[in-house]
Design an enzyme around this catalytic site. Structure first.
Site, PDB file in Angstrom:
ATOM      1  CG  ASP A  38      -2.172   0.819   1.053  1.00 34.68           C
ATOM      2  OD1 ASP A  38      -3.248   0.202   0.974  1.00 34.68           O
ATOM      3  OD2 ASP A  38      -2.104   2.060   0.973  1.00 34.68           O
ATOM      4  CG  ASP A  65       2.368   4.865  -6.514  1.00 30.39           C
ATOM      5  OD1 ASP A  65       1.316   4.361  -6.959  1.00 30.39           O
ATOM      6  OD2 ASP A  65       2.683   6.054  -6.705  1.00 30.39           O
ATOM      7  CG  ASN A  92      -8.194  -4.635  -2.691  1.00 26.36           C
ATOM      8  OD1 ASN A  92      -9.416  -4.613  -2.856  1.00 26.36           O
ATOM      9  ND2 ASN A  92      -7.597  -3.999  -1.694  1.00 26.36           N
ATOM     10  CE1 TYR A 155     -13.498   2.293  -7.949  1.00 26.43           C
ATOM     11  CE2 TYR A 155     -15.798   1.876  -8.518  1.00 26.43           C
ATOM     12  CZ  TYR A 155     -14.653   1.534  -7.821  1.00 26.43           C
ATOM     13  OH  TYR A 155     -14.659   0.436  -6.991  1.00 26.43           O
ATOM     14  CE  LYS A 159     -12.347  -0.894  -9.222  1.00 25.70           C
ATOM     15  NZ  LYS A 159     -11.291  -1.752  -8.652  1.00 25.70           N
TER      16      LYS A 159
END
Length: 256
Positions: A38, A65, A92, A155, A159
């Site tokens: 993360d 990153d 994720n 977004y 996706k």
């Protein structure tokens, strides 16, 4: 005791968040050593420490990153040096910007695409040598129900693109013995999904999602982690290029 040939190593991006940490915990419970990565250094180490205490597996929290090629390559190189393998990759990590066509800007658009779509691609690119050596591997991409229903412009586009990437990678990596699948959840109550809404706004937002879900509740991080664990397991060894909707039937409904 797990011997060396049975040992599995999982890499979970976005590991400081509620969803990433829950996925990591499930994979650790199933016997994998887990590396959480993360950009949040303190958060990812806290998450890793909780998992180590709770599972007894080797769990690491690394800063990386996924939108930066050099950072990704350093992470995979470190993984090779410290673990020697990568059996389960869970893409994720994600960012969201609640902007419509009239308000979306180039900077926000590019950030969302770099993290949500480019990150999974470059992680797979960097991991190919490990999979070539092992002759096996599992990739699970975390998409979203929004790829069907629509939602915030950048977004949703990222996706939907991740579903396309999943299918393309499934074909390209199959000769290496690597399966690539996607899990597409509906609303999961986490700090990520709150997205700056007030208490009242968030409560109404959640209520709308629950009303449109045939199974009358919202998804939990554990629901998503269970689906990821299946795709990451040997039970799914002959499944690739698929999208599993963890939505309680909401994938059949229009956006609220």
């Amino acid at each position: 005791m797990t011997n060396e040939t049975d040992r599995r190593v999982a890499l979970v991006t976005g590991g400081a968040g509620a969803l990433g940490a829950t996925i990591g915990a499930r994979l650790a419970a199933d016997g994998s050593d887990v590396v959480l990565v993360d950009v949040d250094a303190e958060g990812v180490e806290r998450a890793a420490a909780r998992l180590r205490a709770g599972t007894g597996r080797r769990v690491e929290g690394w800063v990386a990153d996924v939108s930066d090629v050099d950072s990704v390559r350093r992470t995979i190189s470190r993984l090779r040096d410290e673990f020697g393998r990568l059996d389960q990759l869970v893409n994720n990590a994600a960012v969201n910007r609640r902007a419509d066509l009239a308000s979306v800007g180039q900077q926000d658009w590019e950030l969302v695409m770099r993290v949500n779509l480019w990150g999974p691609a470059v992680l797979c690119q960097a991991a190919v040598e490990l999979w070539q050596a092992a002759g096996t591997g599992r990739v699970v991409n975390i998409s979203s129900r929004t790829w069907l229903s629509g939602g915030p412009l950048a977004y949703t586009s990222s996706k939907a693109g991740l579903v396309g990437l999943t299918r393309a990678l499934a074909l390209e990596l199959a000769p290496l013995g690597v399966t690539v699948n996607a899990v597409a959840p509906s609303m999961v109550v986490t700090p990520f999904t709150r997205q700056g809404r007030s208490e009242d706004e968030f409560a109404e937002f959640l209520a709308r999602h629950q009303r449109m879900t045939p199974i009358q509740r919202l998804a939990t991080p554990e629901d998503v982690a269970n689906a990821v664990a299946f795709f990451a397991s040997e039970q799914a060894a002959f499944i690739t290029g698929e999208v599993l909707h963890v939505c309680g039937g909401a994938q059949l409904a229009p956006a609220p």
